[in-house]
Design an enzyme around this catalytic site. Sequence first.
Site, PDB file in Angstrom:
ATOM      1  N   ALA A 108      45.479   2.873 -54.891  1.00 25.64           N
ATOM      2  CA  ALA A 108      46.781   3.103 -54.273  1.00 25.64           C
ATOM      3  C   ALA A 108      46.807   2.587 -52.843  1.00 25.64           C
ATOM      4  O   ALA A 108      45.828   2.701 -52.103  1.00 25.64           O
ATOM      5  CB  ALA A 108      47.115   4.591 -54.299  1.00 25.64           C
ATOM      6  N   GLY A 145      49.693   3.472 -56.979  1.00 26.14           N
ATOM      7  CA  GLY A 145      50.966   3.501 -56.276  1.00 26.14           C
ATOM      8  C   GLY A 145      50.957   2.727 -54.976  1.00 26.14           C
ATOM      9  O   GLY A 145      49.937   2.628 -54.293  1.00 26.14           O
ATOM     10  N   HIS A 165      57.129 -17.653 -47.163  1.00 23.99           N
ATOM     11  CA  HIS A 165      57.922 -18.472 -46.243  1.00 23.99           C
ATOM     12  C   HIS A 165      56.996 -19.223 -45.290  1.00 23.99           C
ATOM     13  O   HIS A 165      55.922 -18.732 -44.948  1.00 23.99           O
ATOM     14  CB  HIS A 165      58.885 -17.588 -45.448  1.00 23.99           C
ATOM     15  CG  HIS A 165      59.829 -16.843 -46.337  1.00 23.99           C
ATOM     16  ND1 HIS A 165      60.976 -17.404 -46.830  1.00 23.99           N
ATOM     17  CD2 HIS A 165      59.778 -15.593 -46.848  1.00 23.99           C
ATOM     18  CE1 HIS A 165      61.604 -16.523 -47.593  1.00 23.99           C
ATOM     19  NE2 HIS A 165      60.888 -15.427 -47.629  1.00 23.99           N
ATOM     20  N   LYS A 184      39.667  -5.043 -51.384  1.00 29.13           N
ATOM     21  CA  LYS A 184      38.311  -5.564 -51.618  1.00 29.13           C
ATOM     22  C   LYS A 184      37.654  -4.796 -52.756  1.00 29.13           C
ATOM     23  O   LYS A 184      37.888  -3.601 -52.936  1.00 29.13           O
ATOM     24  CB  LYS A 184      37.455  -5.413 -50.361  1.00 29.13           C
ATOM     25  CG  LYS A 184      37.943  -6.271 -49.214  1.00 29.13           C
ATOM     26  CD  LYS A 184      37.067  -6.140 -47.993  1.00 29.13           C
ATOM     27  CE  LYS A 184      37.645  -7.036 -46.917  1.00 29.13           C
ATOM     28  NZ  LYS A 184      37.056  -6.869 -45.642  1.00 29.13           N
ATOM     29  N   ASN A 235      55.926   2.392 -63.628  1.00 33.50           N
ATOM     30  CA  ASN A 235      56.609   3.569 -63.131  1.00 33.50           C
ATOM     31  C   ASN A 235      57.753   3.147 -62.209  1.00 33.50           C
ATOM     32  O   ASN A 235      58.016   1.964 -62.026  1.00 33.50           O
ATOM     33  CB  ASN A 235      55.612   4.503 -62.438  1.00 33.50           C
ATOM     34  CG  ASN A 235      55.962   5.964 -62.626  1.00 33.50           C
ATOM     35  OD1 ASN A 235      57.109   6.357 -62.488  1.00 33.50           O
ATOM     36  ND2 ASN A 235      54.955   6.758 -62.943  1.00 33.50           N
TER      37      ASN A 235
END
Length: 192
Positions: A160, A142, A115, A180, A85
Site C-alpha cells: 500500500a 491501496g 509530459h 523496491k 476496488n
Amino acid sequence: MNDKEKEKMLTGQLYDATIKELQEALIQAKDLCYEYNKIKPSKIEERKEMMTKILGKTKQNFLIEQPFYCDRGYNIEIGENFYANHNLVILDDNQVKFGDNVFIAPNCGFYTAGHPIDSQKRNQGLEYAKPIEVGNDVWIGGNVVVLPGIKIGNNCVIGAGSVVTKDIPSNSVAVGNPCKVIKKIDSYHSLT
C-alpha cells in the site's frame, strides 16, 4: 482519427494530445465511465455489460467497483478473475494489460501518460504514453501509483502507498516510494 498522432501515442513518442479526434475519444470514454458510475451497485450484470463496452478486452469473471475512471478504455485489457476496488483510475493513452488473478485495492492509479520536462513542449499540449503490463497472480495494495512504461511480473505483491517507478520482477514483494523489492517469494503455483 488522425492516425499519425494515434500511432505516436501508442509508440511512446511525443504526440499532440489536443487534436480533435483524440479529445473526442477521451470525452466518449469519460461519458461511458460516467454512465457506469451511476449504475446501482446491486446491478452486477448491467455493470459488467457496461464494462465490456468501455474496456478493450475482458475475460468472463471480473468485477470493477465504482467509481472507475479511464481516458480511452479501448487500450485496457483485463484477465480472468480480475477485481478492482473503489476509485481505480487508468490513464490508458497507451496499452494497459492485466493478467489473470489480479486484485487491486482502493484508490489506485495506472498512468501511461507523461509530459515533457521542457515547459514549451508541455505548454503546446504535447505528451507521451508508455504501456503498463501487470502479470498473473498480482495483488496491489491501496493507494498505489504505477507510472508509464512499468512491467510488474507474475506472483507479485505491491505494498500500500507504493509508487512504482521501475519494473518489478516476478515472485516479489515490493513496497515504498520509490517502490523496491523487499522480499522474494520462494514458491509460485499459478492458478492459470
